[in-house]
Design an enzyme around this catalytic site. Structure first.
Site, PDB file in Angstrom:
ATOM      1  N   ASP A 161      28.849  -8.248  28.551  1.00 48.75           N
ATOM      2  CA  ASP A 161      28.129  -6.976  28.582  1.00 48.75           C
ATOM      3  C   ASP A 161      29.095  -5.848  28.197  1.00 48.75           C
ATOM      4  OD1 ASP A 161      26.900  -4.605  29.209  1.00 48.75           O
ATOM      5  OD2 ASP A 161      26.139  -5.252  31.164  1.00 48.75           O
ATOM      6  N   LYS A 202      24.752   2.130  25.079  1.00 46.36           N
ATOM      7  CA  LYS A 202      25.385   3.415  25.354  1.00 46.36           C
ATOM      8  C   LYS A 202      25.958   4.150  24.137  1.00 46.36           C
ATOM      9  CE  LYS A 202      25.888   3.451  30.303  1.00 46.36           C
ATOM     10  NZ  LYS A 202      25.509   2.217  30.978  1.00 46.36           N
ATOM     11  N   TYR A 234      18.010   7.694  39.875  1.00 49.95           N
ATOM     12  CA  TYR A 234      18.438   7.299  41.226  1.00 49.95           C
ATOM     13  C   TYR A 234      18.239   8.422  42.230  1.00 49.95           C
ATOM     14  CZ  TYR A 234      20.782   4.180  37.987  1.00 49.95           C
ATOM     15  OH  TYR A 234      21.045   3.328  36.961  1.00 49.95           O
ATOM     16  N   TYR A 276      27.637  -4.516  37.232  1.00 45.62           N
ATOM     17  CA  TYR A 276      26.424  -3.733  36.967  1.00 45.62           C
ATOM     18  C   TYR A 276      25.926  -4.074  35.569  1.00 45.62           C
ATOM     19  CZ  TYR A 276      23.154  -0.030  35.956  1.00 45.62           C
ATOM     20  OH  TYR A 276      22.026   0.633  35.592  1.00 45.62           O
TER      21      TYR A 276
HETATM   22  C1  LIG Z   1      24.482   1.416  31.463  1.00 43.07           C
HETATM   23  C2  LIG Z   1      24.721  -0.037  31.508  1.00 43.07           C
HETATM   24  C3  LIG Z   1      23.661  -0.956  31.357  1.00 43.07           C
HETATM   25  C4  LIG Z   1      22.222  -0.527  31.230  1.00 43.07           C
HETATM   26  O1  LIG Z   1      21.969   0.224  30.091  1.00 43.07           O
HETATM   27  P1  LIG Z   1      20.697   1.206  30.044  1.00 43.07           P
HETATM   28  O2  LIG Z   1      20.695   1.722  28.646  1.00 43.07           O
HETATM   29  O3  LIG Z   1      20.926   2.259  31.075  1.00 43.07           O
HETATM   30  O4  LIG Z   1      19.499   0.364  30.339  1.00 43.07           O
HETATM   31  C5  LIG Z   1      23.971  -2.303  31.374  1.00 43.07           C
HETATM   32  N1  LIG Z   1      25.239  -2.730  31.526  1.00 43.07           N
HETATM   33  C6  LIG Z   1      26.276  -1.890  31.663  1.00 43.07           C
HETATM   34  C7  LIG Z   1      27.662  -2.426  31.802  1.00 43.07           C
HETATM   35  C8  LIG Z   1      26.042  -0.507  31.669  1.00 43.07           C
HETATM   36  O5  LIG Z   1      27.082   0.339  31.842  1.00 43.07           O
END
Ligand SMILES: *Cc1c(COP(=O)(O)O)cnc(C)c1O
Length: 428
Positions: free
Chosen positions: A244, A273, A16, A143
């Protein structure tokens, strides 16, 4: 500035960031436990866990050993037509910590990609059932990653969206819940979601949400009842629910998975993550059997996705060991202690004139300021105080490694207290 940093600024993009006016960078030589060791010999305490990932700290001997053992066997082989123990054992582990209904696993290479795959699955599922549903329903301030479909369900008013707006599929955004995690449940919170769902249900392929914690879209913790109601409405109207868990999964909120706070079971879950304990890039999308069956039983439909590094053995081995460590159960006590100390020492900041709100859940602390932060100055301020904290917009937040001790956590907290008192660190 040393020659390496000069090269860095001339040629290397950072997340970013701009190529012409980049943010400052701190050069890390190595990292150990809770410390990032800078090239100039300065040691700083990590308050971020490298964006929620390095939950057991850096250079963990058991994670390193898992990598070393695997690397001499094979770093990678293609996953098309080939399988291997690291992938099989990881998937056995994942199934053992997920609800039994979630049992069909797609291993992808990053969080965003697992979201893309989940969205493909949802679209295919409804196509096969001849429902031709083609939009997603989500909530504001979300997000889900930086790839295109993932961006299309991120908060519509943030800048990423504006830049790529013309290319993005149009999805549906309910107002995000206002009932906080620990506050009273306001029944009206569900109205916006309910209205959109009822109005558009014939074209909604799936609902996609971050459970309980909305991450970089605003770092808000919402009431578990909201998630319960979303699950109820999705069931009632036969709409898939994608959860997610990329940021929240693996213990960060005090539960292994954040949806457990609401006692619901997703139809599809995305993990990332912390999956490899912050060592390698890996993600997983897990579905119920019925979904996998529907999209698999209808030739010529198959799940058309297959990253080159799918099921990478190094990443799978280290993820497996990461989950082994979690299954030993220390994380519960670690998160409990972190939460307790954060509440005791950070909540009083709530009364500070520059502070709008302080929120704590499990191993997450958020200080929402009243003013926009001068990120460049505040980041330097933190490094000068021996800690690594990366604020953004009006938010200073902590997601420390689970292994942090109380003295080091106090240093992170003190650094935030000092920063808040310093008017020069805000843009106003
Ligand atoms: C970081 C994140 C993503 C994206 O994961 P990347 O490995 O950076 O592509 C998607 N959803 C959430 C909630 C996140 O925190």
């Amino acid at each position: 500035m040393n020659q390496y940093l000069q090269f860095n600024f001339k040629h290397i993009w950072h997340p970013y960031d701009s190529m012409t006016t980049p943010f400052p960078c701190y050069m890390v030589h190595n990292a150990h436990g809770i410390y990032l060791n800078l090239i100039n010999g300065v040691k700083i305490i990590d308050g971020m866990s490298s964006w929620w990932s390095a939950i057991h700290g850096y250079n963990h001997p058991r994670l390193n050993m898992a990598l070393k053992n695997q690397i001499d066997k094979m770093s990678h082989v293609m996953f098309g037509g080939i399988t291997h123990l690291p992938a099989i054992q990881l998937c056995q582990k994942l199934i053992s910590i997920l609800p039994k209904q979630l049992e069909c696993i797609f291993l992808a290479d990053s969080g965003s990609v697992s979201i893309e795959v989940a969205m493909k699955v949802a679209l295919q599922y409804s196509n096969v059932l001849n429902k031709h549903k083609k939009v997603f329903l989500t909530i504001r301030n979300g997000y889900h990653g930086d790839t295109f479909s993932a961006m299309s369900v991120c908060d519509p008013d943030n800048s990423i969206h504006n830049l790529y707006f013309k290319f993005l599929p149009k999805n549906l955004f309910a107002y995000s819940p206002t009932s906080s995690f620990l506050g009273q449940w306001k029944h009206s919170d569900i109205n916006s979601f309910l209205n959109l769902l009822i109005t558009h249900k014939s074209i909604i392929a799936a609902v996609i949400l971050e459970p309980i914690v909305q991450g970089v879209g605003g770092m808000k913790f919402y009431h578990a009842e909201y998630l319960k109601q979303v699950r109820f409405l999705c069931d009632k109207h036969q709409i898939l629910l994608i959860i997610d868990e990329i940021a929240t999964g693996f213990g960060r909120t005090g539960k292994m998975f954040a949806y457990e706070h609401a006692k619901i079971i997703p139809d599809i879950v995305c993990l990332g993550k912390a999956l490899t304990g912050g060592t390698m890039t890996l993600s997983a999308m897990v579905t119920k059997r019925e979904i996998a069956n529907v999209i698999s039983n209808h030739e010529p439909y198959k799940l058309m996705h297959g990253p080159t590094f799918m099921g990478n053995p190094l990443a799978c081995s280290v993820a497996c060991e990461n989950i082994n460590i979690l299954q030993e159960g220390m994380w519960k006590k670690q998160i409990y202690n972190i939460e307790k100390q954060l509440k005791k020492e950070l909540l009083p900041l709530m009364n500070h004139p520059y502070v709008f709100d302080v929120r704590i859940l499990g191993g997450i602390a958020v200080v929402e300021c009243k003013y926009i932060i001068n990120v460049k100055l505040m980041q330097k301020f933190f490094v000068d105080h021996g800690v690594w904290i990366k604020p953004f917009k009006k938010l200073i937040y902590l997601t420390p490694p689970y292994i942090i001790d109380s003295v080091s956590l106090a240093k992170l907290i003190h650094a935030i207290q000092y920063a808040i008192h310093n008017k020069l660190l805000f843009l106003k």
